[in-house]
Each structure stands twice: as C-alpha cells, then as structure tokens.
Motif scaffolding. Structure first.
Motif, PDB file in Angstrom:
ATOM      1  N   GLU A   1     -14.364   2.283  -1.862  1.00 44.59           N
ATOM      2  CA  GLU A   1     -13.339   1.461  -2.498  1.00 44.59           C
ATOM      3  C   GLU A   1     -13.600   1.457  -3.992  1.00 44.59           C
ATOM      4  O   GLU A   1     -14.744   1.254  -4.424  1.00 44.59           O
ATOM      5  CB  GLU A   1     -13.372   0.026  -1.961  1.00 44.59           C
TER       6      GLU A   1
ATOM      7  N   ARG B   1       0.204   5.399   0.730  1.00 40.24           N
ATOM      8  CA  ARG B   1      -0.770   6.385   1.218  1.00 40.24           C
ATOM      9  C   ARG B   1      -0.399   7.750   0.681  1.00 40.24           C
ATOM     10  O   ARG B   1       0.758   8.149   0.744  1.00 40.24           O
ATOM     11  CB  ARG B   1      -0.811   6.397   2.739  1.00 40.24           C
ATOM     12  N   ARG B   2      -1.392   8.425   0.119  1.00 39.21           N
ATOM     13  CA  ARG B   2      -1.171   9.770  -0.405  1.00 39.21           C
ATOM     14  C   ARG B   2      -2.464  10.547  -0.265  1.00 39.21           C
ATOM     15  O   ARG B   2      -3.526  10.070  -0.627  1.00 39.21           O
ATOM     16  CB  ARG B   2      -0.744   9.708  -1.873  1.00 39.21           C
TER      17      ARG B   2
ATOM     18  N   ARG C   1      -5.452   8.914   1.222  1.00 38.14           N
ATOM     19  CA  ARG C   1      -6.030   7.786   0.491  1.00 38.14           C
ATOM     20  C   ARG C   1      -5.016   6.642   0.432  1.00 38.14           C
ATOM     21  O   ARG C   1      -3.819   6.871   0.422  1.00 38.14           O
ATOM     22  CB  ARG C   1      -6.412   8.205  -0.922  1.00 38.14           C
ATOM     23  N   THR C   2      -5.516   5.422   0.350  1.00 35.45           N
ATOM     24  CA  THR C   2      -4.652   4.254   0.256  1.00 35.45           C
ATOM     25  C   THR C   2      -4.740   3.695  -1.162  1.00 35.45           C
ATOM     26  O   THR C   2      -5.838   3.482  -1.678  1.00 35.45           O
ATOM     27  CB  THR C   2      -5.086   3.177   1.269  1.00 35.45           C
TER      28      THR C   2
ATOM     29  N   LEU D   1      -3.464   0.532  -3.523  1.00 35.53           N
ATOM     30  CA  LEU D   1      -2.893  -0.809  -3.570  1.00 35.53           C
ATOM     31  C   LEU D   1      -2.621  -1.145  -5.037  1.00 35.53           C
ATOM     32  O   LEU D   1      -3.566  -1.276  -5.822  1.00 35.53           O
ATOM     33  CB  LEU D   1      -3.856  -1.834  -2.986  1.00 35.53           C
TER      34      LEU D   1
ATOM     35  N   ALA E   1       0.822  -1.212   0.000  1.00 33.50           N
ATOM     36  CA  ALA E   1       0.000   0.000   0.000  1.00 33.50           C
ATOM     37  C   ALA E   1       0.857   1.264   0.000  1.00 33.50           C
ATOM     38  O   ALA E   1       1.917   1.315   0.616  1.00 33.50           O
ATOM     39  CB  ALA E   1      -0.919   0.002   1.214  1.00 33.50           C
TER      40      ALA E   1
END
Length: 183
Positions: A168, A83-84, A87-88, A90, A81
């Motif tokens: 999601e 994170r930015r 937000r995550t 994948l 993952a």
C-alpha cells in the motif's frame, strides 16, 4: 434551457482540457459520440442524466460538481476505487487538474515484466506497508514502510510489488502521471 444547463457545456470543456484529453479520448471512455460531446460542450445540446453520469465519472467529479449544484458543506472525499493493471487506486483528492493524490494497493507481482516507461510529469510515492520495487533509469531500489521516493517521470521507470504481501502506498501524480497510471 436553464442557466444551470447552459453552464454545463463550458464546464465540460474545461474539465476535459484540464485533463489534457481529446473529444475522442472522452468518447472512448464514456461511450458518447464525439459529435454529441462537441454539441454538449458548445451548449448546442442539453445534457441528459444518462450522459452526465459517465461524464462525471470520466472527469472524476461528482454529479453535483459537474452541474455546479450548491455545496452541501461535507468536506469528505468519497472514495471510489479504480482498478487498472491489477492495481487498485483510491482517489484522495476530488478537484480536476493539478496534483492528484491516490492510495494505491498493489498485489504481489514478483515475476512482473519490468517494462520501463517515460511520460511527462513528476511523482511522489510514500510506502505505507509491504515492499515497493522502483526501477529508475539504471537504479533498482526496494523500499519498505515509511520510505519515500520522488522522481521526474521523464526518467525511464517502473514501479511494482516484489512480494510476498500486498503493498500500500500514497502517491501524488501530476495530470500527465494520473493519465498514465489511473486512466
């Protein structure tokens, strides 16, 4: 130097160029100086493990792929993952360049600043769960599970989660969109 080490330099340069990144961009991302990166790419310097690890991470490839180790035969994508902006992301693909697929998890942000942006590229987004708000030019859309959008990212846009639960999505980004959203 071994033949394998010599091959790492051109591979490093190709990966960086496929991402459209400069040596300065890569230096900022890895903490390795521009001059060292240049010498690594040209084969004038032999890379150390301490340099290869952040380079593999920056280029989103495994260390084995970076040094061209023989394939193990395991086709599974290892999810790591990123994170930015809260937000995550994948990654669901592992080859550099071209389209990249991500599962994104976005927390509710009903009061988010909707700053429309543009960049080169094209995006495709499929909502798995929750709600997704898309501002695209003068359109304001709220999508639910099972809905899909695709658009040219040269159109001013913003994507967010109006709440109340996490959202999601599956997203496909071209190289420019991946840089804009994930890096």
């Amino acid at each position: 130097m071994t033949d394998e080490t010599i091959q790492v330099g051109p591979r490093l340069r190709a990966l960086r160029q496929q991402r459209g990144a400069t040596l300065r961009d890569l230096a900022d991302e890895t903490g390795i100086s521009v001059s060292t990166l240049s010498r690594l790419e040209s084969g004038q310097r032999r890379p150390t493990l301490e340099q290869l690890l952040p380079l593999a991470r920056a280029h989103r490839v495994s260390l084995d792929e970076l040094v061209d180790a023989p394939a193990t035969g395991d086709p599974r994508v290892q999810l790591r993952a990123v994170r930015r902006h809260g937000r995550t992301f994948l990654p669901l693909t592992r080859r550099p360049g071209g389209l990249q697929a991500y599962k994104m998890v976005m927390p509710p942000e009903p009061d988010a600043v909707t700053d429309l942006r543009t960049h080169e590229g094209y995006e495709w987004v499929y909502v798995l769960s929750g709600r997704l708000r898309l501002l695209l030019g003068d359109r304001d859309l709220v999508l639910g599970p099972g809905e899909v959008v695709e658009f040219d990212t040269r159109t001013p846009h913003w994507v967010g989660n109006p709440g109340p639960q996490p959202t999601e999505v599956l997203a496909l980004f071209g190289p420019q969109g991946e840089r804009m959203h994930v890096r």
